[in-house]
Design a protein around this motif. Structure first.
Motif, PDB file in Angstrom:
ATOM      1  N   CYS A 152       0.441  -1.552  -0.379  1.00 14.83           N
ATOM      2  CA  CYS A 152      -0.471  -0.151  -0.090  1.00 14.83           C
ATOM      3  C   CYS A 152       0.842   1.089  -0.010  1.00 14.83           C
ATOM      4  CB  CYS A 152      -0.900   0.151   0.985  1.00 14.83           C
ATOM      5  SG  CYS A 152      -1.954   1.811   1.407  1.00 14.83           S
ATOM      6  N   PRO A 162      -4.302  -2.565   4.291  1.00 15.07           N
ATOM      7  CA  PRO A 162      -5.478  -3.020   4.010  1.00 15.07           C
ATOM      8  C   PRO A 162      -6.486  -4.235   4.703  1.00 15.07           C
ATOM      9  CG  PRO A 162      -4.308  -2.616   2.805  1.00 15.07           C
ATOM     10  CD  PRO A 162      -3.897  -2.623   3.543  1.00 15.07           C
ATOM     11  N   CYS A 218      -6.814   5.962   1.518  1.00 15.70           N
ATOM     12  CA  CYS A 218      -6.848   5.332   0.649  1.00 15.70           C
ATOM     13  C   CYS A 218      -7.263   6.118  -0.674  1.00 15.70           C
ATOM     14  CB  CYS A 218      -8.218   4.459   1.284  1.00 15.70           C
ATOM     15  SG  CYS A 218      -7.789   3.422  -0.578  1.00 15.70           S
ATOM     16  N   MET A 219      -6.322   6.005  -1.455  1.00 17.65           N
ATOM     17  CA  MET A 219      -6.811   6.947  -2.960  1.00 17.65           C
ATOM     18  C   MET A 219      -7.391   5.946  -3.973  1.00 17.65           C
ATOM     19  SD  MET A 219      -2.831   7.137  -3.396  1.00 17.65           S
ATOM     20  CE  MET A 219      -1.705   5.806  -3.229  1.00 17.65           C
TER      21      MET A 219
HETATM   22  S1  SF4 Z   1      -6.585   1.033  -2.500  1.00 23.80           S
HETATM   23 FE1  SF4 Z   1      -6.463   2.114  -0.836  1.00 23.80          FE
HETATM   24  S2  SF4 Z   1      -5.478   0.137   0.476  1.00 23.80           S
HETATM   25 FE2  SF4 Z   1      -5.501  -0.401  -1.324  1.00 23.80          FE
HETATM   26  S3  SF4 Z   1      -3.301  -0.298  -1.994  1.00 23.80           S
HETATM   27 FE3  SF4 Z   1      -4.531   1.764  -2.832  1.00 23.80          FE
HETATM   28  S4  SF4 Z   1      -4.092   3.335  -1.426  1.00 23.80           S
HETATM   29 FE4  SF4 Z   1      -3.371   1.442  -0.345  1.00 23.80          FE
END
Ligand code: SF4
Ligand code: SF4
Length: 437
Positions: free
Chosen positions: A374, A380, A403-404
């Motif tokens: 991440c 996660p 989270c993006m």
């Molecule tokens: S979707 Fe969100 S939780 Fe998953 S790797 Fe990307 S930033 Fe991290």
């Protein structure tokens, strides 16, 4: 505590699949109609300013920005407005759209002439009149981005040329085919916002783009090309800022909080073109790719062109089972090929049943790969546990709001779990139930 974003293991080594990188952009023929959605940006929808039966030309304003955070919308064809219709987005939202039948003449609107810009206020007005939004996918109105609370606090313009999503090469072509307007746009933003330096971030797998920028700016020491690792997601705004400037955007903060404005390369180049010609944003380059596409290509399409018209131009070699606008990591799956091209689209990915097939989801084996990968330093697997328990306090403590939606966690998961989707649900839960952000 956040991990340092610069950790080498962060992100993922996605397959690049940049087979169209050397394919020059081709213009596709005029479609039978264009459908100009009034929501092609973050913020308030634009409001139609034309009605059925009106004649429009190339560059005619058809939708006026509906608020401060909004953007104008212009016609890319000359022809007749056949109606104001309702288009349903994949989110379920209904949006007004101006439908235009081209007359094939492509006559220019009288308003299309280079803007006269003398100061910062005039520059922002010109950006508004261009109808410009973030063209890398975000769709954030550029005039708003270039109007931070304290413009004098901005000391760095970062140009996002990472294009880290697999398949997409549209931004790469902008560097190669439009280096002069990339430079003109950068110089204009630096001049009118009085920004002393510019950093252009480009992944190392685009050596020609880097060479072109080195050459263009070789006598301008305040503009620097920053090579980035070819590792997804280098183009994510916060990751890019950290990689190019070493600064970390605080939780809930904006790039301007650390003295930075980030612009996508095609966005800044489109601004350069507008300042030169006065032609607002009416066309868009898309990379057309995927195993169902007969002739992958970079195409220039008039905004509002139905996706089907583009796919007809490139041809198919398998029955399309999944259609995605954007890239495979963060793109949007579409319900229909009748949906039109939006300003922020930069790719059309068409997959066969075989390629689109999702593997069976297995139980989590607690391997921690989603945590290691991440780019925001989130956990996660732990966030998913808190989400399943309905523990909003834990979601807040684990900062799920950061989270993006980059999808890296899903990509690396050996159990093929929909981790990113769970993160999106968890983030929404935190937002709705009164936690932060
Ligand atoms: S979707 Fe969100 S939780 Fe998953 S790797 Fe990307 S930033 Fe991290
Ligand atoms: S990567 Fe997948 S299997 Fe591994 S801990 Fe994360 S969710 Fe579980």
């Amino acid at each position: 505590m956040l991990k340092k974003l610069s950790r080498a293991a962060l992100g993922a080594a996605v397959p690049h699949e940049k087979g169209t990188a050397h394919m020059a952009t081709v213009q596709i023929p005029l479609p039978d109609k264009i459908v100009l959605c009034m929501q092609q940006h973050i913020g308030a929808p634009a409001v139609p300013v034309v009605k059925k039966g009106d004649h429009v030309d190339v560059g005619t304003l058809v939708g006026k920005a509906g608020g401060f955070v909004s953007a104008d919308i212009h016609s890319g064809v000359s022809g007749t407005v056949t109606g104001i219709e309702t288009v349903r987005y994949v989110t379920g939202r209904n949006v007004q759209a101006v439908v235009i039948q081209p007359d094939g003449q492509q006559t220019l609107d009288a308003s299309v002439k280079p803007p006269v810009v003398e100061d910062y206020a005039g520059f922002i007005k010109a950006v508004q009149n261009c109808g410009l939004v973030g063209l890398g996918g975000a769709g954030f109105p550029t005039a708003v981005k270039l109007s931070p609370k304290d413009v004098s606090a901005i000391d760095t313009l970062v140009i996002n040329g990472a294009e880290c999503e697999p398949y997409l090469t549209a931004d790469n072509r902008e560097f190669l085919e439009c280096a002069d307007t990339v430079a003109e746009g950068i110089r204009a933003v630096m001049k009118y916002l009085e920004i002393p330096r510019c950093l252009i971030g480009i992944e190392r797998n685009k050596p020609e783009a880097m060479d072109r920028m080195f050459t263009v700016f070789q006598s301008e020491p305040n503009v620097t090309v920053v090579p980035l690792p070819s590792r997804y997601p280098q183009g994510a705004e916060k990751v890019l800022i950290e990689k190019t400037t070493g600064r970390e955007v605080p939780r809930g903060g904006l790039p301007s909080d650390v003295g930075v404005i980030v612009m996508n390369v095609t966005t800044v180049s489109t601004l350069g073109k507008y300042l030169r010609t006065g032609m607002p944003l009416v066309t868009k380059r898309l990379t057309v790719e995927g195993d169902a596409v007969a002739k992958p290509a970079n195409v220039e399409a008039i905004i509002g062109t139905p996706l089907r018209h583009i796919l007809d131009f490139c041809g198919t070699k398998a029955e399309p089972a999944k259609v995605v606008t954007g890239g495979p990591m963060m793109g949007t799956a579409q319900l229909s090929l009748d949906f039109p091209v939006l300003k922020q689209n930069n790719g059309l990915l068409v997959l066969s049943e075989k390629a689109a097939h999702l593997p069976a989801v297995q139980p989590c084996i607690r391997c921690g790969r989603c945590i290691s990968a991440c780019p925001m330093g989130l956990s996660p697997v732990e966030i998913a546990g808190a989400y399943n328990r309905g523990d909003v306090e834990a979601l807040d403590a684990m900062m799920v709001d950061l989270c993006m939606a980059c999808g890296t966690c899903s990509f690396v998961c050996p159990a093929k779990r929909p981790v990113a989707q769970t993160m999106a649900l968890a983030k929404d839960t935190l937002k709705r139930k009164g936690g932060k952000k």
